[in-house]
Design an enzyme around this catalytic site. Structure first.
Site, short mmCIF file in Angstrom:
data_model
loop_
_atom_site.label_atom_id
_atom_site.label_comp_id
_atom_site.label_asym_id
_atom_site.label_seq_id
_atom_site.Cartn_x
_atom_site.Cartn_y
_atom_site.Cartn_z
N HIS A 157 0.84 -1.20 0.00
CA HIS A 157 0.00 0.00 0.00
C HIS A 157 0.87 1.25 0.00
O HIS A 157 1.73 1.41 0.86
CB HIS A 157 -0.90 0.02 1.24
CG HIS A 157 -2.13 -0.80 1.06
ND1 HIS A 157 -3.27 -0.62 1.80
CD2 HIS A 157 -2.41 -1.79 0.20
CE1 HIS A 157 -4.19 -1.48 1.41
NE2 HIS A 157 -3.69 -2.21 0.44
N TYR A 174 -9.65 5.75 6.84
CA TYR A 174 -9.87 6.14 8.23
C TYR A 174 -10.92 7.25 8.22
O TYR A 174 -10.68 8.30 7.60
CB TYR A 174 -8.59 6.71 8.86
CG TYR A 174 -7.49 5.70 9.08
CD1 TYR A 174 -7.28 5.14 10.34
CD2 TYR A 174 -6.64 5.32 8.05
CE1 TYR A 174 -6.27 4.21 10.55
CE2 TYR A 174 -5.61 4.39 8.25
CZ TYR A 174 -5.44 3.85 9.52
OH TYR A 174 -4.45 2.93 9.73
N TYR A 189 3.45 7.45 10.17
CA TYR A 189 2.65 6.27 9.83
C TYR A 189 3.52 5.16 9.24
O TYR A 189 3.38 4.00 9.61
CB TYR A 189 1.57 6.70 8.82
CG TYR A 189 0.50 5.68 8.57
CD1 TYR A 189 -0.64 5.62 9.38
CD2 TYR A 189 0.59 4.78 7.52
CE1 TYR A 189 -1.64 4.70 9.16
CE2 TYR A 189 -0.41 3.85 7.29
CZ TYR A 189 -1.53 3.82 8.11
OH TYR A 189 -2.51 2.89 7.87
N LYS A 213 0.60 0.60 15.13
CA LYS A 213 1.98 0.59 15.61
C LYS A 213 2.33 -0.61 16.49
O LYS A 213 3.51 -0.93 16.68
CB LYS A 213 2.27 1.88 16.39
CG LYS A 213 2.38 3.09 15.52
CD LYS A 213 3.69 3.13 14.76
CE LYS A 213 3.66 4.01 13.55
NZ LYS A 213 3.49 3.34 12.26
N PRO A 250 -4.85 0.90 18.52
CA PRO A 250 -4.55 0.40 17.17
C PRO A 250 -4.55 1.47 16.07
O PRO A 250 -4.05 1.22 14.97
CB PRO A 250 -5.63 -0.65 16.90
CG PRO A 250 -6.69 -0.41 17.92
CD PRO A 250 -6.06 0.28 19.08
#
Ligand SMILES: Cc1cc2nc3c(=O)[nH]c(=O)nc-3n(C[C@H](O)[C@H](O)[C@H](O)COP(=O)(O)OP(=O)(O)OC[C@H]3O[C@@H](n4cnc5c(N)ncnc54)[C@H](O)[C@@H]3O)c2cc1C
Length: 397
Positions: free
Chosen positions: A80, A208, A391, A304, A300
Protein backbone atom coordinates in the site's frame (compact mmCIF):
# COMPACT_ATOMS: atom_id res chain seq x y z
CA UNK A 1 20.96 -32.81 27.50
CA UNK A 2 17.97 -34.17 25.57
CA UNK A 3 15.28 -31.55 24.96
CA UNK A 4 12.36 -33.85 25.77
CA UNK A 5 11.28 -35.79 28.80
CA UNK A 6 13.59 -34.16 31.35
CA UNK A 7 12.55 -31.99 34.23
CA UNK A 8 15.54 -29.71 33.71
CA UNK A 9 17.20 -28.29 30.62
CA UNK A 10 19.25 -25.25 29.77
CA UNK A 11 19.51 -22.73 26.97
CA UNK A 12 21.12 -19.37 26.33
CA UNK A 13 17.93 -17.31 26.02
CA UNK A 14 14.59 -18.32 27.55
CA UNK A 15 11.72 -16.57 25.80
CA UNK A 16 8.28 -16.36 27.40
CA UNK A 17 5.48 -16.07 24.81
CA UNK A 18 5.21 -17.21 21.18
CA UNK A 19 3.48 -14.14 19.77
CA UNK A 20 5.25 -12.27 16.97
CA UNK A 21 7.92 -10.92 19.40
CA UNK A 22 8.89 -14.25 20.92
CA UNK A 23 8.98 -16.26 17.70
CA UNK A 24 10.80 -13.57 15.73
CA UNK A 25 13.43 -13.15 18.44
CA UNK A 26 13.95 -16.91 18.59
CA UNK A 27 14.19 -17.11 14.79
CA UNK A 28 16.75 -14.27 14.53
CA UNK A 29 18.86 -15.78 17.33
CA UNK A 30 18.64 -19.23 15.75
CA UNK A 31 20.06 -17.89 12.50
CA UNK A 32 23.04 -16.58 14.46
CA UNK A 33 23.55 -19.95 16.16
CA UNK A 34 22.27 -18.72 19.54
CA UNK A 35 20.13 -21.35 21.28
CA UNK A 36 16.77 -20.30 22.72
CA UNK A 37 13.62 -21.97 24.03
CA UNK A 38 10.18 -20.36 23.71
CA UNK A 39 7.53 -21.16 26.35
CA UNK A 40 3.97 -20.44 25.20
CA UNK A 41 0.93 -21.05 27.35
CA UNK A 42 -1.53 -21.49 24.45
CA UNK A 43 -1.63 -24.12 21.68
CA UNK A 44 -0.04 -23.44 18.30
CA UNK A 45 -3.49 -23.48 16.65
CA UNK A 46 -4.88 -20.94 19.10
CA UNK A 47 -1.98 -18.53 18.53
CA UNK A 48 -2.27 -18.87 14.75
CA UNK A 49 -6.00 -18.20 14.69
CA UNK A 50 -6.00 -14.98 16.74
CA UNK A 51 -7.17 -12.09 14.57
CA UNK A 52 -5.11 -9.03 15.41
CA UNK A 53 -2.88 -6.63 13.49
CA UNK A 54 -2.41 -6.62 9.73
CA UNK A 55 -0.31 -3.66 8.63
CA UNK A 56 3.48 -3.90 8.47
CA UNK A 57 5.94 -1.02 8.21
CA UNK A 58 8.64 -1.59 5.62
CA UNK A 59 11.35 -1.84 8.28
CA UNK A 60 9.33 -4.71 9.80
CA UNK A 61 9.04 -6.31 6.36
CA UNK A 62 12.83 -6.09 5.91
CA UNK A 63 13.44 -7.59 9.35
CA UNK A 64 11.12 -10.52 8.59
CA UNK A 65 12.94 -11.11 5.31
CA UNK A 66 16.26 -11.00 7.13
CA UNK A 67 14.84 -13.61 9.51
CA UNK A 68 14.12 -15.86 6.51
CA UNK A 69 10.35 -15.80 6.90
CA UNK A 70 9.43 -13.33 4.18
CA UNK A 71 8.76 -15.51 1.12
CA UNK A 72 4.99 -16.06 1.49
CA UNK A 73 4.54 -12.55 2.91
CA UNK A 74 6.13 -11.01 -0.21
CA UNK A 75 3.97 -13.21 -2.49
CA UNK A 76 0.66 -12.71 -0.73
CA UNK A 77 1.00 -9.34 1.07
CA UNK A 78 -0.52 -6.23 -0.50
CA UNK A 79 1.76 -3.23 -0.96
CA UNK A 80 0.00 0.00 0.00
CA UNK A 81 1.40 3.35 -1.08
CA UNK A 82 -1.20 5.52 0.63
CA UNK A 83 -4.41 5.69 2.64
CA UNK A 84 -7.46 7.90 2.91
CA UNK A 85 -8.55 10.20 5.70
CA UNK A 86 -12.30 10.80 5.38
CA UNK A 87 -14.22 13.60 7.08
CA UNK A 88 -17.11 15.97 6.35
CA UNK A 89 -18.35 13.55 3.65
CA UNK A 90 -15.13 13.94 1.66
CA UNK A 91 -11.71 12.33 1.75
CA UNK A 92 -8.04 13.18 1.32
CA UNK A 93 -5.42 10.65 0.18
CA UNK A 94 -2.19 10.57 2.17
CA UNK A 95 0.41 9.64 -0.44
CA UNK A 96 2.84 7.67 1.73
CA UNK A 97 5.17 6.75 -1.12
CA UNK A 98 5.20 10.26 -2.59
CA UNK A 99 5.72 11.97 0.77
CA UNK A 100 8.21 9.57 2.36
CA UNK A 101 9.43 7.18 -0.35
CA UNK A 102 8.10 4.28 1.75
CA UNK A 103 5.14 1.91 1.54
CA UNK A 104 3.33 -0.42 3.95
CA UNK A 105 2.47 -4.09 3.55
CA UNK A 106 -0.93 -5.57 4.38
CA UNK A 107 -0.36 -9.07 5.80
CA UNK A 108 -2.38 -10.59 8.64
CA UNK A 109 -0.65 -11.17 11.97
CA UNK A 110 -2.10 -14.69 12.05
CA UNK A 111 -0.42 -15.45 8.70
CA UNK A 112 2.83 -14.10 10.09
CA UNK A 113 2.41 -16.32 13.15
CA UNK A 114 2.06 -19.35 10.84
CA UNK A 115 5.24 -18.45 8.94
CA UNK A 116 7.24 -17.87 12.13
CA UNK A 117 5.96 -21.03 13.83
CA UNK A 118 6.75 -23.13 10.73
CA UNK A 119 10.30 -21.73 10.68
CA UNK A 120 10.90 -22.32 14.41
CA UNK A 121 9.41 -25.80 14.40
CA UNK A 122 12.23 -26.93 12.09
CA UNK A 123 14.26 -26.81 15.30
CA UNK A 124 12.64 -29.57 17.39
CA UNK A 125 11.85 -28.47 20.96
CA UNK A 126 12.59 -24.80 20.28
CA UNK A 127 8.97 -23.89 21.08
CA UNK A 128 7.03 -25.53 23.89
CA UNK A 129 3.32 -24.92 23.25
CA UNK A 130 0.89 -25.17 26.17
CA UNK A 131 3.59 -24.55 28.77
CA UNK A 132 1.57 -23.59 31.84
CA UNK A 133 2.25 -21.84 35.16
CA UNK A 134 5.45 -20.17 34.01
CA UNK A 135 7.39 -18.49 36.82
CA UNK A 136 10.54 -16.39 36.44
CA UNK A 137 13.29 -16.55 39.03
CA UNK A 138 16.72 -15.08 39.69
CA UNK A 139 16.69 -12.64 36.79
CA UNK A 140 18.92 -10.32 38.79
CA UNK A 141 21.66 -12.94 38.72
CA UNK A 142 23.82 -14.39 35.93
CA UNK A 143 21.80 -17.62 36.07
CA UNK A 144 18.07 -16.90 35.67
CA UNK A 145 15.60 -19.81 35.78
CA UNK A 146 12.11 -20.40 34.48
CA UNK A 147 9.80 -23.04 35.92
CA UNK A 148 6.83 -24.35 33.95
CA UNK A 149 4.51 -27.29 33.54
CA UNK A 150 4.55 -29.05 30.18
CA UNK A 151 2.71 -32.26 29.33
CA UNK A 152 1.98 -32.78 33.01
CA UNK A 153 5.60 -32.45 34.18
CA UNK A 154 6.91 -29.55 36.23
CA UNK A 155 10.21 -28.54 34.62
CA UNK A 156 12.96 -26.01 34.99
CA UNK A 157 14.75 -24.11 32.25
CA UNK A 158 18.11 -22.60 33.12
CA UNK A 159 19.28 -19.74 30.94
CA UNK A 160 21.66 -16.80 30.61
CA UNK A 161 19.04 -14.24 29.55
CA UNK A 162 15.26 -13.98 29.78
CA UNK A 163 13.07 -12.27 27.19
CA UNK A 164 9.56 -11.41 28.39
CA UNK A 165 7.59 -11.53 25.12
CA UNK A 166 4.31 -12.52 26.76
CA UNK A 167 2.10 -9.54 25.98
CA UNK A 168 0.00 -7.25 28.12
CA UNK A 169 -1.42 -10.01 30.37
CA UNK A 170 1.84 -11.95 30.66
CA UNK A 171 3.82 -13.03 33.68
CA UNK A 172 7.08 -11.21 32.89
CA UNK A 173 6.11 -7.62 33.69
CA UNK A 174 4.18 -8.75 36.77
CA UNK A 175 7.25 -10.66 38.05
CA UNK A 176 9.09 -7.36 38.52
CA UNK A 177 8.57 -5.80 41.97
CA UNK A 178 6.18 -2.86 41.53
CA UNK A 179 8.64 -0.35 43.05
CA UNK A 180 11.22 -1.10 40.34
CA UNK A 181 9.09 0.03 37.41
CA UNK A 182 7.05 3.03 36.40
CA UNK A 183 3.95 2.70 34.23
CA UNK A 184 2.55 5.59 32.20
CA UNK A 185 -1.00 4.95 31.08
CA UNK A 186 -3.90 6.54 29.20
CA UNK A 187 -7.19 4.65 28.93
CA UNK A 188 -9.49 5.93 26.17
CA UNK A 189 -13.22 6.20 26.86
CA UNK A 190 -14.33 3.88 24.01
CA UNK A 191 -13.46 0.64 22.24
CA UNK A 192 -13.14 -0.66 18.70
CA UNK A 193 -15.69 -3.14 17.46
CA UNK A 194 -14.00 -5.21 14.73
CA UNK A 195 -15.65 -7.36 12.07
CA UNK A 196 -13.92 -9.70 9.61
CA UNK A 197 -15.74 -10.79 6.45
CA UNK A 198 -14.96 -12.41 3.13
CA UNK A 199 -15.95 -9.43 1.01
CA UNK A 200 -13.73 -7.10 -1.03
CA UNK A 201 -13.10 -3.70 0.63
CA UNK A 202 -14.86 -0.61 -0.79
CA UNK A 203 -11.49 0.95 -1.68
CA UNK A 204 -8.10 -0.62 -2.46
CA UNK A 205 -6.39 1.41 0.30
CA UNK A 206 -7.33 1.86 3.99
CA UNK A 207 -9.97 4.46 4.80
CA UNK A 208 -9.87 6.14 8.23
CA UNK A 209 -13.14 8.02 8.79
CA UNK A 210 -13.87 10.77 11.30
CA UNK A 211 -17.65 11.08 11.66
CA UNK A 212 -20.00 12.71 14.14
CA UNK A 213 -21.36 9.21 14.96
CA UNK A 214 -17.83 8.02 15.76
CA UNK A 215 -14.69 6.74 14.06
CA UNK A 216 -14.72 4.01 11.39
CA UNK A 217 -11.93 2.17 9.58
CA UNK A 218 -12.08 0.11 6.40
CA UNK A 219 -9.04 -2.16 6.19
CA UNK A 220 -8.35 -5.54 4.66
CA UNK A 221 -6.34 -8.72 5.04
CA UNK A 222 -6.39 -9.63 1.33
CA UNK A 223 -8.24 -8.55 -1.82
CA UNK A 224 -11.23 -10.69 -0.84
CA UNK A 225 -11.15 -10.39 2.96
CA UNK A 226 -11.99 -7.13 4.74
CA UNK A 227 -11.51 -5.99 8.32
CA UNK A 228 -13.72 -3.15 9.53
CA UNK A 229 -13.79 -1.27 12.81
CA UNK A 230 -16.30 1.04 14.50
CA UNK A 231 -15.70 3.20 17.56
CA UNK A 232 -18.18 1.94 20.17
CA UNK A 233 -18.98 2.49 23.87
CA UNK A 234 -16.80 0.38 26.15
CA UNK A 235 -19.81 -1.18 27.80
CA UNK A 236 -21.21 -2.53 24.48
CA UNK A 237 -21.13 -6.28 23.85
CA UNK A 238 -20.71 -8.15 20.57
CA UNK A 239 -24.23 -9.59 21.04
CA UNK A 240 -25.63 -6.05 20.81
CA UNK A 241 -24.07 -5.74 17.36
CA UNK A 242 -25.65 -8.25 14.95
CA UNK A 243 -24.10 -8.05 11.48
CA UNK A 244 -27.00 -6.01 10.07
CA UNK A 245 -26.51 -3.30 12.71
CA UNK A 246 -22.75 -3.21 12.10
CA UNK A 247 -23.08 -2.82 8.33
CA UNK A 248 -25.79 -0.17 8.69
CA UNK A 249 -23.69 1.87 11.12
CA UNK A 250 -20.55 1.56 9.00
CA UNK A 251 -22.42 2.84 5.97
CA UNK A 252 -23.57 5.89 7.92
CA UNK A 253 -20.00 6.78 8.98
CA UNK A 254 -18.38 6.57 5.52
CA UNK A 255 -18.39 9.22 2.80
CA UNK A 256 -21.22 8.46 0.34
CA UNK A 257 -18.75 7.50 -2.42
CA UNK A 258 -17.43 4.62 -0.27
CA UNK A 259 -20.75 3.75 1.40
CA UNK A 260 -22.17 3.06 -2.08
CA UNK A 261 -19.30 0.61 -2.82
CA UNK A 262 -19.64 -1.28 0.49
CA UNK A 263 -20.32 -5.00 0.02
CA UNK A 264 -21.60 -6.89 3.04
CA UNK A 265 -21.45 -10.54 4.06
CA UNK A 266 -21.60 -12.78 7.14
CA UNK A 267 -19.01 -11.98 9.81
CA UNK A 268 -16.23 -14.53 10.31
CA UNK A 269 -15.18 -12.87 13.57
CA UNK A 270 -16.41 -9.98 15.68
CA UNK A 271 -14.79 -8.59 18.80
CA UNK A 272 -14.47 -5.46 20.92
CA UNK A 273 -11.07 -4.22 22.08
CA UNK A 274 -10.55 -1.41 24.60
CA UNK A 275 -8.06 1.30 23.60
CA UNK A 276 -5.16 2.21 25.86
CA UNK A 277 -1.64 3.64 25.80
CA UNK A 278 0.81 2.13 28.29
CA UNK A 279 4.56 2.46 28.58
CA UNK A 280 6.62 0.61 31.19
CA UNK A 281 9.97 2.02 32.23
CA UNK A 282 12.58 0.67 32.21
CA UNK A 283 12.30 -2.29 29.84
CA UNK A 284 15.07 -4.32 31.44
CA UNK A 285 15.64 -5.65 34.95
CA UNK A 286 18.94 -7.40 35.42
CA UNK A 287 18.90 -10.15 32.79
CA UNK A 288 15.16 -9.87 32.08
CA UNK A 289 14.21 -7.86 28.99
CA UNK A 290 10.59 -6.86 28.29
CA UNK A 291 9.71 -6.92 24.61
CA UNK A 292 6.62 -5.79 22.63
CA UNK A 293 3.21 -5.70 24.30
CA UNK A 294 4.74 -6.95 27.57
CA UNK A 295 6.29 -3.49 27.91
CA UNK A 296 3.96 -1.17 26.02
CA UNK A 297 0.51 -0.94 24.45
CA UNK A 298 -0.71 1.57 21.89
CA UNK A 299 -4.24 2.09 20.59
CA UNK A 300 -4.55 0.40 17.17
CA UNK A 301 -5.03 3.74 15.38
CA UNK A 302 -1.88 4.08 13.31
CA UNK A 303 -1.09 0.32 13.42
CA UNK A 304 1.98 0.59 15.61
CA UNK A 305 1.62 -2.34 18.08
CA UNK A 306 3.08 -5.15 16.01
CA UNK A 307 5.66 -2.86 14.41
CA UNK A 308 6.90 -1.62 17.78
CA UNK A 309 7.22 -5.23 18.92
CA UNK A 310 9.36 -5.98 15.85
CA UNK A 311 11.53 -2.93 16.56
CA UNK A 312 12.17 -4.09 20.16
CA UNK A 313 13.14 -7.51 18.81
CA UNK A 314 15.57 -5.88 16.41
CA UNK A 315 17.26 -3.92 19.21
CA UNK A 316 17.45 -6.92 21.56
CA UNK A 317 18.56 -9.45 18.95
CA UNK A 318 21.46 -7.24 17.90
CA UNK A 319 22.47 -6.73 21.51
CA UNK A 320 22.46 -10.47 22.19
CA UNK A 321 24.37 -11.21 19.00
CA UNK A 322 27.00 -8.66 19.98
CA UNK A 323 27.24 -10.22 23.44
CA UNK A 324 27.72 -13.75 22.13
CA UNK A 325 29.99 -12.80 19.23
CA UNK A 326 32.19 -10.16 20.85
CA UNK A 327 31.58 -10.59 24.57
CA UNK A 328 30.39 -6.97 24.79
CA UNK A 329 27.39 -6.14 26.99
CA UNK A 330 27.20 -2.48 25.87
CA UNK A 331 24.17 -2.89 23.59
CA UNK A 332 22.41 -5.03 26.18
CA UNK A 333 22.88 -2.28 28.76
CA UNK A 334 21.47 0.24 26.26
CA UNK A 335 18.44 -1.89 25.32
CA UNK A 336 15.88 -0.07 27.44
CA UNK A 337 16.96 3.45 26.48
CA UNK A 338 17.17 2.63 22.77
CA UNK A 339 13.81 0.83 22.66
CA UNK A 340 12.01 3.47 24.76
CA UNK A 341 13.11 6.32 22.53
CA UNK A 342 11.20 4.76 19.63
CA UNK A 343 8.33 3.55 21.85
CA UNK A 344 7.55 7.06 23.09
CA UNK A 345 7.56 8.51 19.56
CA UNK A 346 5.10 5.83 18.40
CA UNK A 347 3.04 6.32 21.57
CA UNK A 348 2.82 10.03 20.84
CA UNK A 349 1.78 9.40 17.25
CA UNK A 350 -0.88 6.79 18.12
CA UNK A 351 -2.28 9.09 20.80
CA UNK A 352 -2.41 12.07 18.40
CA UNK A 353 -4.01 10.09 15.56
CA UNK A 354 -6.56 8.64 18.02
CA UNK A 355 -7.42 12.13 19.24
CA UNK A 356 -7.78 13.42 15.68
CA UNK A 357 -10.03 10.64 14.38
CA UNK A 358 -12.38 9.77 17.26
CA UNK A 359 -15.38 11.44 18.81
CA UNK A 360 -14.42 12.15 22.43
CA UNK A 361 -17.09 14.49 23.68
CA UNK A 362 -20.03 16.60 22.58
CA UNK A 363 -18.06 19.74 23.48
CA UNK A 364 -18.46 22.02 20.40
CA UNK A 365 -15.12 23.78 20.99
CA UNK A 366 -13.22 20.46 20.94
CA UNK A 367 -15.12 19.36 17.82
CA UNK A 368 -14.34 22.56 15.95
CA UNK A 369 -10.65 22.22 16.81
CA UNK A 370 -10.73 18.67 15.45
CA UNK A 371 -12.42 19.82 12.22
CA UNK A 372 -9.87 22.63 11.84
CA UNK A 373 -6.99 20.18 12.23
CA UNK A 374 -8.48 17.80 9.65
CA UNK A 375 -8.93 20.66 7.20
CA UNK A 376 -5.34 21.76 7.81
CA UNK A 377 -4.15 18.19 7.22
CA UNK A 378 -6.06 18.06 3.94
CA UNK A 379 -4.68 21.38 2.70
CA UNK A 380 -1.08 21.30 3.91
CA UNK A 381 1.69 19.14 2.43
CA UNK A 382 3.74 19.75 5.59
CA UNK A 383 0.94 18.38 7.82
CA UNK A 384 0.39 15.39 5.50
CA UNK A 385 4.12 14.66 5.45
CA UNK A 386 4.30 14.65 9.25
CA UNK A 387 1.43 12.16 9.37
CA UNK A 388 2.96 10.03 6.59
CA UNK A 389 6.44 9.99 8.16
CA UNK A 390 5.09 8.69 11.46
CA UNK A 391 2.65 6.27 9.83
CA UNK A 392 5.29 4.48 7.74
CA UNK A 393 7.44 4.28 10.88
CA UNK A 394 10.56 6.01 12.09
CA UNK A 395 13.91 4.38 11.38
CA UNK A 396 15.17 1.63 13.72
CA UNK A 397 18.24 3.55 14.88
C1 LIG B 1 -7.50 -8.03 19.81
C2 LIG B 1 -6.28 -7.28 19.35
C3 LIG B 1 -6.30 -6.58 18.14
C4 LIG B 1 -5.17 -5.89 17.71
N1 LIG B 1 -5.23 -5.20 16.53
C5 LIG B 1 -4.11 -4.55 16.12
C6 LIG B 1 -4.10 -3.83 14.91
O1 LIG B 1 -5.11 -3.76 14.21
N2 LIG B 1 -2.96 -3.20 14.54
C7 LIG B 1 -1.81 -3.25 15.31
O2 LIG B 1 -0.77 -2.70 14.93
N3 LIG B 1 -1.79 -3.90 16.45
C8 LIG B 1 -2.91 -4.56 16.86
N4 LIG B 1 -2.88 -5.23 18.02
C9 LIG B 1 -1.62 -5.25 18.74
C10 LIG B 1 -0.70 -6.32 18.19
O3 LIG B 1 -1.43 -7.49 17.90
C11 LIG B 1 0.35 -6.55 19.25
O4 LIG B 1 1.07 -5.34 19.39
C12 LIG B 1 1.29 -7.70 18.95
O5 LIG B 1 0.61 -8.91 18.98
C13 LIG B 1 2.43 -7.70 19.98
O6 LIG B 1 3.14 -8.90 19.87
P1 LIG B 1 3.79 -9.56 21.15
O7 LIG B 1 4.44 -10.81 20.64
O8 LIG B 1 4.61 -8.56 21.86
O9 LIG B 1 2.58 -9.92 22.12
P2 LIG B 1 1.40 -10.95 21.91
O10 LIG B 1 1.01 -11.06 20.49
O11 LIG B 1 0.35 -10.58 22.90
O12 LIG B 1 2.03 -12.35 22.32
C14 LIG B 1 2.25 -12.71 23.65
C15 LIG B 1 2.22 -14.22 23.75
O13 LIG B 1 2.55 -14.60 25.08
C16 LIG B 1 1.66 -15.62 25.50
N5 LIG B 1 1.60 -15.57 26.97
C17 LIG B 1 0.94 -14.70 27.74
N6 LIG B 1 1.11 -14.99 29.03
C18 LIG B 1 1.92 -16.06 29.09
C19 LIG B 1 2.46 -16.83 30.15
N7 LIG B 1 2.18 -16.53 31.43
N8 LIG B 1 3.25 -17.88 29.85
C20 LIG B 1 3.53 -18.20 28.56
N9 LIG B 1 3.03 -17.50 27.50
C21 LIG B 1 2.24 -16.45 27.77
C22 LIG B 1 0.36 -15.29 24.81
O14 LIG B 1 -0.48 -16.42 24.70
C23 LIG B 1 0.85 -14.81 23.46
O15 LIG B 1 0.97 -15.86 22.53
C24 LIG B 1 -3.99 -5.92 18.48
C25 LIG B 1 -3.97 -6.61 19.68
C26 LIG B 1 -5.11 -7.28 20.13
C27 LIG B 1 -5.04 -8.01 21.45
Amino acid sequence: MSRRGHSMRSTKVAIVGAGPSGLLLSQLLGREGIDSVVLEKESREHVQERIRAGLLEWTTVELLREAGVGARMMREGLVHEGFDVAFANGHRRIDLKGLTGKSMLVYGQNELQKDLAAARCDDAGAVLWEARDVTLEDFDTRAPRVSYTHEGTRSELRCEFLAGCDGYHGVSRSSVPRERLAQYERVYPFGWLGLLADVPPPHEELVYANHERGFALCSMRSRGRSRYYLQCPLEDTVEEWPDSRFWGELRLRLPESYARQLLTGPSLEKSIVPLRSLVTEPMQFGRLFLVGDAAHIVPPTGAKGLNLAAADVWVLSRALVEFYRKGSATLLEEYSARALSRVWKATRFSWWFTLLMHRFSADPFTQRLQSAELEYLASSDAASRTLAENYVGLSFD
